[in-house]
Design a protein around this motif. Structure first.
Motif, PDB file in Angstrom:
ATOM      1  N   PHE A  22     -69.579  -6.137  45.643  1.00  0.00           N
ATOM      2  CA  PHE A  22     -68.629  -6.376  45.676  1.00  0.00           C
ATOM      3  C   PHE A  22     -67.130  -6.946  44.638  1.00  0.00           C
ATOM      4  CE2 PHE A  22     -64.874  -8.212  46.938  1.00  0.00           C
ATOM      5  CZ  PHE A  22     -63.491  -7.106  47.828  1.00  0.00           C
ATOM      6  N   HIS A  23     -66.558  -6.419  43.860  1.00  0.00           N
ATOM      7  CA  HIS A  23     -65.775  -6.961  42.522  1.00  0.00           C
ATOM      8  C   HIS A  23     -64.640  -7.481  42.854  1.00  0.00           C
ATOM      9  CE1 HIS A  23     -70.028  -7.261  40.410  1.00  0.00           C
ATOM     10  NE2 HIS A  23     -70.473  -6.329  41.206  1.00  0.00           N
ATOM     11  N   SER A  24     -63.934  -8.128  43.033  1.00  0.00           N
ATOM     12  CA  SER A  24     -62.606  -8.135  42.943  1.00  0.00           C
ATOM     13  C   SER A  24     -61.933  -9.320  41.722  1.00  0.00           C
ATOM     14  CB  SER A  24     -61.956  -8.775  43.995  1.00  0.00           C
ATOM     15  OG  SER A  24     -60.357  -9.158  44.333  1.00  0.00           O
ATOM     16  N   GLN A  25     -60.772  -9.145  41.105  1.00  0.00           N
ATOM     17  CA  GLN A  25     -60.601  -9.548  39.745  1.00  0.00           C
ATOM     18  C   GLN A  25     -59.010  -9.692  40.373  1.00  0.00           C
ATOM     19  OE1 GLN A  25     -62.082 -11.175  37.036  1.00  0.00           O
ATOM     20  NE2 GLN A  25     -60.950 -12.635  37.394  1.00  0.00           N
ATOM     21  N   PHE A  26     -58.584 -11.144  39.836  1.00  0.00           N
ATOM     22  CA  PHE A  26     -56.862 -10.716  39.897  1.00  0.00           C
ATOM     23  C   PHE A  26     -56.447 -11.638  38.705  1.00  0.00           C
ATOM     24  CE2 PHE A  26     -58.410 -11.611  44.646  1.00  0.00           C
ATOM     25  CZ  PHE A  26     -56.843 -10.507  45.154  1.00  0.00           C
ATOM     26  N   VAL A  27     -55.486 -11.516  37.844  1.00  0.00           N
ATOM     27  CA  VAL A  27     -54.064 -11.671  36.748  1.00  0.00           C
ATOM     28  C   VAL A  27     -53.437 -11.684  37.787  1.00  0.00           C
ATOM     29  CG1 VAL A  27     -53.971 -11.217  34.503  1.00  0.00           C
ATOM     30  CG2 VAL A  27     -56.474 -10.767  35.922  1.00  0.00           C
ATOM     31  N   GLY A  28     -52.560 -13.406  37.583  1.00  0.00           N
ATOM     32  CA  GLY A  28     -51.969 -13.212  38.285  1.00  0.00           C
ATOM     33  C   GLY A  28     -50.922 -14.067  36.892  1.00  0.00           C
TER      34      GLY A  28
END
Length: 915
Positions: A533-539
Motif C-alpha cells: 500500500f502506497h499513498s502520496q500527498f502533494v498540497g
C-alpha cells in the motif's frame, strides 16, 4: 461520456439486430421433450440429447425435460445418451418454421451390471429445482440462487443476487453484504471453492457487484461452518459458481437511464473529474505525476452530456475433441456504464456540538465495469476432469462530490472572517482484478475421489490523482483560511497491489457401515496473501490567499505555475504499509449415515499468521510500527440432518470459528471519504472467537417448493465494530468495543407455486429474519446511561419478497421483487470526556430502514431474439443516517439527519440475440 455520435451508433446497432431478427429469426423451430427410464418412468437428470452431425444439443433437467432451440427447418436424427443406458436414436425428426416438435424418450438400461458402471450425473446447477435438490441433500445449512432465478428477478450482479436469500441484506450506505446481521469482516467469499481477493482497501470481501450474472451459474451461502473451508467465516461463506460450457453464441445490448440525472440542470451538465479523459474501458493512463499535475492538470470538474446507461455483452461456447476426449470452451465478456446523481445533507457533531453542516451536498458518479470469464473443461477416461478458469474484472468509478456551493456551508474551525465554507472532492478509482484457477476432480477408485485446486490472484486498485479543495467565501470572493492546513487543497494518489496464492487437496473415501454409505474426508488448505500500500500527498499552501471573484469552477485560474512558487507546493513523505496473511490448515471429517440421521463431524487445525509493518505520517511515535500475530488452534464442528419423512428435514449445527482483523483494520492509515469522514485502523485490534449454534426445519412441498424455519445463536468474544474516535469529529476507527456480543435470530422462508399449469406459472418467494443483538460495551465506550448496544451494520428485521409469473405458450415472464431492512447502526457512539460522559459524547449514527422494489418483464420474440425491460429501485426511498444530539443548555435530545440522499429510479431495456 456518450456523445451524439456514440448514441447514433448504439441506435443503429440496435436497429440492425432488430431488423435482422424480423427477417431471419422466425425461420427456425424447436425440439423439446422429456427423457425417462423406460421401466421406472423416473427422470434421467443430465441425460444428453444431440442432433447428429451438429453440435446442437441439450442436457435433461431435474424433471428430465430438455429444449433444443434455434433449429433450421428440416429432418434430423436425434440421439440420446446416458451412462448405464442404451443409446436412444430417433430418425426423421421433422422441424418446421416457428413450431415446436414434442418428443418423449424412454431409455432402457444396458446389459452392464450397475456395480460395473460409475454413473456421473452433473446437472447444471442453474435452475431452482436442481439447487433445491442440492440444498436438501447437503449436510450444512446452505441456500442458493441460480442463474435462471436471477434472470427472472432482473438481477444483474452477484451483490443484488445475495439479497434474494433469507437473512441477507446489502447496505446501501457501505455496499457491504450482511448475513444474519453480520457484515464484511464476518464473511468470506470464494469462487468455485477457492478464495478471491477484495478489490477495495476498505473491504475484506470483493465487491459482489463486480460479478455480472453472465459469469454466474449460481450463488450459494453456507450459513453454518463447512470444515473444509477457512475458519474466518462466522456469518458464512458466499461461493460463486462460475458458468461452464454452453453451446451457443449470443450478443446483448442494453440501454437505460437513472431518474436522478433526468432533470435539465443535471442531464446537460453532468460533472466528471479531469482524470476521466485519460481512461478507456476501465483502463487509466496516467498523464502527469502528482507534482506536475499541480499546475499542468485542471483543478476543475469537466462537463459531459447525455449521461445514459448502456452496455454490451457476448457469450459463447464450443466443444472440441482432444485425444478423443471432450474439451469445452466457454467465455463471456461484458462492458457496462451507468450514471448516478445524488443530493442531500451532511452534518457532523462533536461532543453534542455542531462541527460541520452542509445542506446542499451533490455527487455525480459514473461507473464502468468490464467483466470477462474464460472456462476450459477437459474430461478424460470418464473419471477425470480438469477445469481452468480465468476471470478478469475491470472497474472504474469516477466521482465529483461538492458541499457548500450555496454559500451556507459551515465548519466549526473556519476563520471568523469567512461567511461560509465550500469543499469539493474529485476522484477516479480503478481496479484491475485477475483470478486464475486450476481445478481437478479424479475418481481414482470406485470408493475414492481426489479433488484439488490451485489459485493465483492479483489486484491492482489505484486512485491515481485525487483532487480535493477547501475554501471559504468572503466579500464575494474566495478566502483560503489560515485554519486550513497545508494539504487541504491537494492532489494525492493511492496504490494497492495484492497478490495471493491458494490451494487445497482433499481425499474423499467412501465405505459401507451396516448397508449405509459413509465418507471420510482428509485434506489441507493453504493461502498466502500479500499487500503493498502506497499513498502520496502533494498540497498547496494557500493560507491567507484571497480572490476577487467567488468562482469555485475556475480554481485552475488560481492554482497556476505563476502563483505556485516553490514554497507554496509541499510534498508529504509517502504513507506506506506492507502486510501478509499466511494460513495453513489440515482437516479430517467423517460423513456418517444412520438411515434417517446423517451428518458430519470434523476437526480442523488452522494456523494463521498476520504481519503488518508501516511508515505512516502522524502515527504515534511511541508505537512500534509493526505487528506480528499468530492464531493457532483446533476448531471442532458438527452438522446433523434428520429425515423425518421424504419431504421433511430437521437440522442441527454447532461450530467454533475465528474472525481475523483485516489489514485495513490494523494499519493506522486514515482514509478520507469524499464528505470528509475519516476512518482509521487500530494496530491493537484483537481477533474475535465465535461460537455458533443453528437449528432448522425444512419442508420440501414439491421439487421446486420449500417452507423452512430456522433459529440461530452466535456468541462473539471481543467483537469488532466501527466507532467514533474519542476527541475527533467525523473520525471513525475500528475497535473491540465489548467483551462479548450475542446474536439470536429466527428465519422463515417460503417458495411456493400459487398456480401452475402446462403453460402458466405464478410463483411466490417470501422470506424474513428477526434478530436480537446485544453487546456489552467496554468502559471506554460507555456514555450517558448506555452500557450495551447492538452490532454495527446489523438490522433486527429483514424481509424479501418476489412474485413471478411465466407464460410458456407466449414466452414471456414478469416479476416484482421487494426488500425491507430495518434500522442498523452505521457507527457506534463513544464518550468524548471520561469524566463528563453524560454531556460530552457522540451518540451512535443510525442508518434508517427503508424498502426497495424492482420489476422486470421479459419476452422471447423468436427462438433467437429476446427483450427485457427492467425497473430498479422503483420506490426511490430517501436513504438517511441520523444521530441523537443533546442540547447542552436544555439537555433535550434532538434527532438530526447527518447524511441523506436518493439513488434514483433506474429503467433499462436490453435486447439479446442468439446466433
Amino acid at each position: 461520456m456518450i456523445n451524439k455520435t456514440s448514441l447514433s451508433k448504439l441506435l443503429i446497432t440496435f436497429l440492425f439486430f432488430l431488423g435482422l431478427s424480423n427477417a431471419v429469426l422466425a425461420q427456425h423451430g424447436t425440439i423439446k421433450g422429456k427423457i425417462t427410464d423406460a421401466k421406472t418412468k423416473e427422470a434421467l437428470i443430465g441425460a444428453s440429447v444431440l442432433i447428429e452431425g451438429t453440435t446442437n444439443g441439450a442436457a435433461a433437467d431435474l424433471d428430465g425435460g430438455f429444449v433444443i432451440a434455434n433449429i433450421s427447418p428440416g429432418n434430423y436424427i436425434l440421439k440420446a445418451t446416458y451412462i448405464g443406458y442404451t443409446s436412444f436414436v430417433i430418425e426423421n425428426v421433422l422441424v418446421e418454421d416457428g413450431k415446436e416438435t414434442i418428443l418423449h424418450l424412454e431409455m432402457q438400461t444396458d446389459d452392464i451390471g450397475l456395480d460395473e458402471v460409475v454413473v456421473v450425473a452433473t446437472p447444471r446447477k442453474e435452475s431452482e429445482r436442481i439447487l433445491l435438490m442440492d440444498q436438501k441433500g447437503a449436510t450444512v445449512i446452505r441456500e442458493s440462487v441460480g442463474a435462471k432465478q436471477l434472470s427472472m428477478q432482473g438481477v444483474s450482479d452477484a451483490a443484488t443476487a445475495t439479497g434474494k436469500i433469507t437473512g441477507v441484506v446489502r447496505s446501501e450506505t457501505s455496499g457491504d453484504v450482511y448475513v444474519r446481521g453480520l457484515g464484511d469482516r464476518y464473511l468470506s467469499t470464494t469462487m468455485n471453492g477457492l478464495p478471491i481477493p477484495s478489490d477495495d482497501v476498505d473491504k475484506k470481501n470483493i465487491d459482489l457487484g463486480l460479478f455480472d450474472t453472465s459469469v454466474i451459474q449460481n450463488i450459494g451461502i453456507s450459513k453454518t461452518y463447512d470444515p473444509e473451508s477457512y475458519i474466518d467465516q462466522t456469518a458464512g461463506n458466499i461461493n460463486i459458481v462460475s458458468k461452464e460450457f454452453i453451446e451457443q453464441f449470443s450478443i446483448g445490448l442494453q440501454g437505460g437511464f437513472n431518474s436522478s440525472v433526468n432533470p435539465n440542470n443535471v442531464f446537460g451538465n453532468f460533472k466528471a473529474s479531469p482524470n476521466l479523459a485519460n481512461s478507456t474501458a476501465t483502463f487509466y493512463s496516467r498523464k502527469y505525476n502528482l507534482l506536475d499535475a499541480m499546475t499542468r492538470q485542471s483543478w476543475d470538474p469537466a462537463k459531459g452530456n447525455a449521461p445514459l446507461d448502456y452496455g454490451i455483452s457476448t457469450i459463447g461456447g464450443y466443444e472440441f475433441k482432444l485425444f478423443e476426449n471432450p474439451l469445452s470452451l466457454f467465455y463471456t465478456l461484458s462492458y457496462k456504464k451507468d450514471y448516478n446523481y445524488t443530493q442531500g445533507v451532511y452534518r457532523r457533531f462533536n461532543s453534542n456540538v455542531l462541527y460541520s453542516e452542509f445542506l446542499d451536498t451533490e455527487s455525480w458518479t459514473s461507473n464502468e465495469t468490464l467483466t470477462g470469464l474464460v472456462n476450459l473443461a477437459y474430461r478424460f477416461h470418464q473419471n477425470h476432469k480438469i477445469n481452468y478458469n480465468f476471470l478478469l474484472v475491470g472497474k472504474l468509478r469516477d466521482n465529483v462530490y461538492e458541499q457548500g456551493r450555496n454559500g451556507e456551508g459551515y465548519k466549526l474551525d473556519m476563520d471568523e472572517i469567512s461567511n461560509s465554507f465550500f469543499a469539493r472532492d474529485m476522484n477516479l478509482k480503478t481496479t484491475q482484478l485477475m483470478v486464475n484457477q486450476l481445478l481437478g476432480n479424479h475418481r481414482i477408485a470406485d470408493n475414492q475421489t481426489l479433488q484439488w485446486g490451485l489459485g493465483y490472484n492479483t489486484v491492482a486498485a489505484d486512485e491515481p490523482n485525487r483532487i480535493r479543495n477547501y475554501t471559504g467565501f468572503h466579500n464575494n470572493g474566495l478566502y483560503f483560511s489560515y485554519r486550513i492546513a497545508d494539504f487541504e487543497n491537494r492532489k494525492s494518489s493511492q496504490e494497492i497491489d495484492d497478490n495471493e496464492i491458494n490451494g487445497y487437496l482433499k481425499d474423499r473415501i467412501a465405505f459401507r457401515v451396516k448397508d449405509n454409505d459413509w465418507h471420510a474426508n482428509i485434506g489441507v488448505n493453504y493461502r498466502h496473501k500479500t499487500r503493498d500500500f502506497h499513498s502520496q500527498f502533494v498540497g498547496a499552501d494557500l493560507r491567507g490567499t484571497t480572490t476577487q471573484a467567488a468562482d469555485v469552477d475556475n480554481l485552475s485560474g488560481i492554482f497556476t505555475s505563476e502563483s505556485f512558487t516553490a514554497d507554496k507546493i509541499k510534498t508529504l513523505p509517502e504513507d506506506v504499509y506492507n502486510a501478509s496473511l499466511s494460513a495453513l490448515a489440515g482437516f479430517v471429517s467423517l460423513e456418517f449415515d444412520f438411515g434417517k440421521l446423517d451428518g458430519n463431524a470434523a476437526l480442523r487445525y488452522e494456523r494463521n499468521t498476520i504481519e503488518v509493518d508501516w511508515d505512516i505520517n502522524n502515527d504515534d511515535p511511541l508505537r512500534e510500527p509493526s505487528i506480528s500475530r499468530t492464531y493457532n488452534e483446533l476448531y471442532p464442528s458438527i452438522n446433523l440432518k434428520y429425515e423425518l419423512t421424504d419431504r421433511h428435514n430437521l437440522r442441527l449445527s454447532a461450530s467454533k470459528t475465528l474472525t481475523l482483523p483485516e489489514f485495513k483494520e490494523i494499519a493506522p492509515f486514515a482514509y478520507t471519504s469524499p464528505n470528509s469522514t475519516l476512518i482509521q485502523g487500530t494496530p491493537e485490534l484483537k481477533a474475535s472467537e465465535n461460537y455458533n449454534l443453528d437449528a432448522k426445519w425444512e419442508y420440501y412441498k414439491s421439487n421446486d417448493e420449500l417452507i423452512s424455519v430456522a433459529a440461530f445463536y452466535k456468541n462473539i468474544q471481543d467483537p469488532i465494530n466501527i466507532t467514533s474516535l474519542t476527541g475527533g469529529a467525523g473520525y471513525l476507527i475500528y475497535a473491540n468495543t465489548g467483551e462479548e456480543a450475542n446474536v439470536f435470530g429466527i428465519e422463515a422462508e417460503a417458495r411456493l407455486n400459487l398456480y401452475k399449469s402446462d403453460n402458466n406459472e405464478l410463483r411466490l418467494i417470501l422470506n424474513g429474519t428477526r434478530m436480537w443483538l446485544k453487546q456489552d460495551l467496554l468502559e471506554g465506550y460507555r456514555y450517558k446511561d448506555k452500557t450495551t448496544s447492538g452490532l454495527q451494520g446489523a438490522s433486527e428485521f429483514i424481509t424479501n419478497a418476489s412474485l413471478q409469473y411465466e407464460n410458456k405458450k407466449h414466452r414471456w415472464q414478469a416479476s416484482i421483487s421487494g426488500n425491507y431492512s430495518s434500522d442498523k447502526i452505521y457507527a457506534l457512539g463513544s464518550p468524548k470526556d471520561a469524566t463528563n460522559r453524560t454531556i460530552y459524547y457522540n451518540d451512535e449514527i443510525i442508518e434508517k430502514g427503508f424498502a426497495t422494489l424492482d420489476a422486470v418483464i421479459s419476452k422471447d420474440i423468436t427462438d433467437r431474439l429476446s427483450i427485457k425491460l427492467l425497473g430498479r429501485n422503483l420506490l426511490n426511498p430517501q436513504i438517511e443516517l441520523t444521530q441523537n444530539v443533546k442540547d447542552l443548555n436544555t439537555e433535550q435530545e434532538t434527532n438530526y439527519i447527518v447524511d441523506s440522499y436518493k439513488k434514483g429510479i433506474k429503467l433499462q431495456l436490453s435486447v439479446n440475440y442468439t446466433f
